[in-house]
Design an enzyme around this catalytic site. Structure first.
Site, PDB file in Angstrom:
ATOM      1  N   TYR A 141       5.912  27.633  19.705  1.00 57.98           N
ATOM      2  CA  TYR A 141       5.161  28.497  18.803  1.00 57.98           C
ATOM      3  C   TYR A 141       6.035  29.553  18.130  1.00 57.98           C
ATOM      4  O   TYR A 141       5.625  30.189  17.175  1.00 57.98           O
ATOM      5  CB  TYR A 141       4.003  29.193  19.549  1.00 57.98           C
ATOM      6  CG  TYR A 141       2.915  28.224  19.992  1.00 57.98           C
ATOM      7  CD1 TYR A 141       2.977  26.879  19.661  1.00 57.98           C
ATOM      8  CD2 TYR A 141       1.831  28.654  20.732  1.00 57.98           C
ATOM      9  CE1 TYR A 141       2.000  25.983  20.069  1.00 57.98           C
ATOM     10  CE2 TYR A 141       0.840  27.771  21.138  1.00 57.98           C
ATOM     11  CZ  TYR A 141       0.929  26.434  20.809  1.00 57.98           C
ATOM     12  OH  TYR A 141      -0.040  25.567  21.197  1.00 57.98           O
ATOM     13  N   ASP A 223       1.964  14.793  30.671  1.00 61.71           N
ATOM     14  CA  ASP A 223       0.911  13.773  30.529  1.00 61.71           C
ATOM     15  C   ASP A 223       0.243  13.498  31.879  1.00 61.71           C
ATOM     16  O   ASP A 223      -0.977  13.378  31.986  1.00 61.71           O
ATOM     17  CB  ASP A 223       1.437  12.490  29.874  1.00 61.71           C
ATOM     18  CG  ASP A 223       2.891  12.203  30.180  1.00 61.71           C
ATOM     19  OD1 ASP A 223       3.552  13.060  30.788  1.00 61.71           O
ATOM     20  OD2 ASP A 223       3.373  11.113  29.843  1.00 61.71           O
ATOM     21  N   ASP A 247      -0.972  26.083  26.619  1.00 65.10           N
ATOM     22  CA  ASP A 247      -2.116  26.317  25.742  1.00 65.10           C
ATOM     23  C   ASP A 247      -3.141  25.188  25.942  1.00 65.10           C
ATOM     24  O   ASP A 247      -4.350  25.414  26.100  1.00 65.10           O
ATOM     25  CB  ASP A 247      -1.608  26.337  24.281  1.00 65.10           C
ATOM     26  CG  ASP A 247      -2.639  26.863  23.318  1.00 65.10           C
ATOM     27  OD1 ASP A 247      -3.735  27.257  23.750  1.00 65.10           O
ATOM     28  OD2 ASP A 247      -2.363  26.866  22.104  1.00 65.10           O
TER      29      ASP A 247
END
Ligand code: NAD
Length: 352
Positions: A141, A223, A247
């Site tokens: 980010y 994952d 997030d």
């Protein structure tokens, strides 16, 4: 004791739930003989409307000079134009960066009385007690370059996932410290089979693991982690991960507890004030109706007392009161009841 708390109610239901948390904090102040000096400031969409900026320098300075900051939520359809030069979320990112709060802590506990509010099977939810720690000021980010331009006659966009060793070290060490007071397990989530930044993350985490042999360290690919959070959530204790992975995983983990409205969060740095906020957004669909669940914000104020003001007994008293009202069947609409925001808070205050 005397404390300065900056309030950033924000947009949508933000002011409704922050107002209730303040009522609870005032009860705590009276009962335990503290003085909480609240200063309220605009942030997010309301600040764009008034000042043309989602976070002004003055507001950031007021946050930095406080003992702690309590935030509601920002954003809403009014400020959603992707072409706008400022957006409410920019203010949020600038606030986190400005306060240097690099670790976002989200506890996810499933209250036995709310097991049926969760979409998961009850037997999967028994014993779920997780703290997800998301790195908050680095990674994808914030990494540079981050741009959009025309290249060779085509539209082109790039984001960068970058970490320095010290950024990984400080949050992983915090995760190990937290695990020492809990069930002594850290799950570090990365994508080390593909990403170079994850290989650095794993290398540093492994080294810290060797220095803390009393803590069980588990590495997990993101994952796999997203799958295990749903299939075996009770197997996690402290989970630590990169900004974007965190997030996504924190929102996934919030589903376990039944409603977004129940969950608090704390964002902490090495020093300076912490930032406390419920995990939900501004909920424009219910804003102004007085039906938002205030529990996530009230529990965020408990985290504020614990981590920034070091008032453990007071924090635990709020958590116990929320726990008791949920057990007693006190409910806003999101968790299957009919109470208003204010009535739910009244019940919590009665327990205090
Ligand atoms: P949201 O969390 O605002 O709402 C999702 C759903 O949960 C809605 O149906 C809402 O009514 C419900 N909900 C949320 N909080 C609740 C509460 N306390 N009590 C009862 N029900 C509650 O997410 P969204 O709808 O995706 O986003 C709305 C706006 O909020 C967007 O502008 C988004 O950018 C912003 N947002 C802000 C933050 C933040 O300030 N940290 C976080 C997430 C989203």
């Amino acid at each position: 004791m005397d404390f300065k708390i900056t309030l950033l109610p924000g947009d949508g239901i933000g002011p409704e739930v922050v107002g209730e948390a303040v009522r609870v904090l005032e009860v705590i102040a009276a009962k335990y003989k503290h003085a909480f000096n609240f200063q309220e400031r605009l942030m997010g969409g309301c600040s764009i409307d008034k000042y043309g900026s989602s976070l002004t320098d003055e507001t950031l300075a007021d946050c930095k000079s406080a003992d702690a900051v309590l935030l509601g939520a920002v954003g809403g359809p009014k400020w959603d134009d992707p072409a706008a030069k400022d957006r409410p979320e920019r203010g949020l990112l600038a606030l986190r960066k400005g306060l240097g709060v690099f670790a976002n802590l989200r506890p996810v506990k499933v209250h036995p009385a709310l097991i049926d509010s969760s979409p998961l099977k009850p037997e999967k939810l028994k014993g779920v007690d997780i703290i997800v720690m998301r790195e908050l000021t680095g990674g994808l980010y914030f990494g540079q370059p981050k741009l959009r331009e025309m290249r060779d006659g085509r539209e082109y966009a790039v984001d960068t996932l970058e970490y320095y060793d010290y950024e990984v070290k400080r949050i992983v060490e915090l995760a190990f410290n937290l695990a020492k007071g809990r069930r002594k397990k850290v799950t570090s989530v990365d994508k080390a089979n593909v990403l170079e930044a994850s290989r650095l993350w794993r290398q540093i985490t492994t080294k810290i693991g060797k220095e803390n042999t009393d803590i069980e360290l588990e590495h997990m690919l993101v994952d796999t982690a997203s799958m295990k959070l749903i299939t075996a959530p009770a197997s996690f204790d402290v989970v630590v991960t990169e900004n974007m992975f965190g997030d996504i995983l924190t929102d996934e983990a919030s589903v376990l507890a039944g409603s977004m409205g129940m969950l608090p969060s704390a964002s902490l740095g090495e020093s300076g004030p912490g930032l406390y906020e419920p995990i939900h957004g501004s909920a424009p669909d219910i804003a102004g109706k007085g039906i938002a669940n205030p529990a996530g914000t009230i529990l965020s104020s408990a985290m504020l007392l614990r981590y920034s003001l070091k008032l453990e007994g007071e924090a635990a008293a709020i958590e116990k009161a929320v726990d008791e009202v949920i057990t007693a069947g006190v409910r806003t609409a999101d968790i299957g009841g009919k109470l208003t925001t204010r009535q739910m808070t009244d019940e919590i205050i009665k327990k205090l």
